[in-house]
Design an enzyme around this catalytic site. Structure first.
Site, PDB file in Angstrom:
ATOM      1  N   LYS A  13       0.826  -1.209   0.000  1.00 33.01           N
ATOM      2  CA  LYS A  13       0.000   0.000   0.000  1.00 33.01           C
ATOM      3  C   LYS A  13       0.868   1.270   0.000  1.00 33.01           C
ATOM      4  CE  LYS A  13      -2.296  -0.909   3.802  1.00 33.01           C
ATOM      5  NZ  LYS A  13      -1.653  -2.181   4.202  1.00 33.01           N
ATOM      6  N   ARG A  88      -9.397   1.378   8.496  1.00 37.17           N
ATOM      7  CA  ARG A  88      -9.029   0.012   8.841  1.00 37.17           C
ATOM      8  C   ARG A  88     -10.141  -0.698   9.611  1.00 37.17           C
ATOM      9  NH1 ARG A  88      -2.984   0.846   8.818  1.00 37.17           N
ATOM     10  NH2 ARG A  88      -2.000  -1.147   9.167  1.00 37.17           N
ATOM     11  N   ARG A 127      11.641  -6.282   5.142  1.00 41.65           N
ATOM     12  CA  ARG A 127      11.377  -4.873   4.822  1.00 41.65           C
ATOM     13  C   ARG A 127      12.312  -3.911   5.571  1.00 41.65           C
ATOM     14  NH1 ARG A 127       5.319  -2.561   5.071  1.00 41.65           N
ATOM     15  NH2 ARG A 127       5.453  -2.878   7.301  1.00 41.65           N
ATOM     16  N   ARG A 160      11.204  -1.710  10.872  1.00 39.11           N
ATOM     17  CA  ARG A 160      10.174  -1.289  11.817  1.00 39.11           C
ATOM     18  C   ARG A 160      10.111  -2.244  13.003  1.00 39.11           C
ATOM     19  NH1 ARG A 160       4.776   0.054   8.476  1.00 39.11           N
ATOM     20  NH2 ARG A 160       3.933  -0.963  10.315  1.00 39.11           N
ATOM     21  N   ARG A 171      -0.493  -8.597  13.499  1.00 40.24           N
ATOM     22  CA  ARG A 171      -1.024  -7.575  12.586  1.00 40.24           C
ATOM     23  C   ARG A 171      -1.859  -8.208  11.485  1.00 40.24           C
ATOM     24  NH1 ARG A 171       4.180  -5.220  10.704  1.00 40.24           N
ATOM     25  NH2 ARG A 171       2.947  -3.863   9.366  1.00 40.24           N
TER      26      ARG A 171
END
Ligand code: AMP
Length: 216
Positions: A13, A88, A127, A160, A171
């Site tokens: 996203k 969300r 990531r 992160r 998550r």
């Protein structure tokens, strides 16, 4: 034009919202980035947000909605926004509809970026993000030219704290329970566009622009 990019954590996203915002000349609003900025600045909102983010759970709707309402009231948002990571929950989606309706505006399209769960796990695990401009990289799929440095601004890359295997699992669970129902919500509203989110980022970007009707 008000566009929402919907999809699981790791669906791309952030990357795609940045591409779409640039192509369509819209403002990119990422609630995750707004929360992270608040954490870095050590504000009251940041201290509250930190505990939710660390656990991989969502921040309260009321807080999140207020933060987005404040951001979209800034004049740069008048010609449109690409929302990334918002809404969300159904409550957030309804609040966004209400806020836009007051200005005689509405969500135009919702792009649902579809990626398999296996691919999501792979992507989130590798990531790396630029601390300065938030550009995402991936250890194997999209490495920076110089390890640890952002290609675009030279900023430091970091992982992160919520990209650890346990928090990633949490998550994803939160996504399936609380956010996935929005797929039906926007489908019923006739606004949903489904796009295959696998493959390289440019390719996915082209699919999104095509789905949006090849706008500009
Ligand atoms: P993201 O960068 O979009 O993955 O968001 C990181 C974290 O910020 C999430 O795990 C939540 O704790 C919080 N967050 C971001 N967007 C929202 C939202 N729309 N509603 C509630 N919490 C959010």
């Amino acid at each position: 034009m008000y566009i929402i990019l919907l999809g699981a954590p790791g669906a791309g996203k952030g990357t795609q919202a940045a591409i779409a915002a640039q192509k369509l000349k819209l403002v990119h609003i990422a609630t995750g980035d707004l929360f992270r900025q608040a954490v870095e600045q050590g504000t009251e909102l940041g201290m509250e947000a930190k505990s939710y983010m660390e656990k991989g759970i969502l921040g309260p709707d009321e807080l999140t909605i207020r933060m987005v309402q404040e951001r979209i009231s800034v004049p740069d948002c008048e010609s449109g926004v690409v929302f990334d990571g918002f809404p969300r929950t159904l409550t957030q989606a309804e609040a966004l509809d209400g806020t836009l309706a007051k200005q005689n505006k509405a969500v135009d399209k919702v792009v649902y970026i579809m990626v398999s769960e296996e691919e999501l796990m792979k992507r989130l695990g590798g990531r790396w993000i630029c601390r300065n401009c938030q550009t995402p990289y991936h250890a194997t799929n999209l490495p920076p030219k110089i390890w640890g440095k952002c290609d675009l601004c030279g900023g430091e890359l970091y992982q992160r704290p919520d990209d650890t295997p346990e928090v990633i699992k949490q998550r994803l669970q939160v996504y399936f329970e609380q956010t996935a129902p929005l797929i039906d919500y926007y489908n019923h509203a006739g606004k949903l566009l489904e796009v295959n989110g696998e493959g390289d980022a440019d390719e996915v970007g082209k699919r999104i622009v095509t789905a949006l009707g090849g706008v500009r």
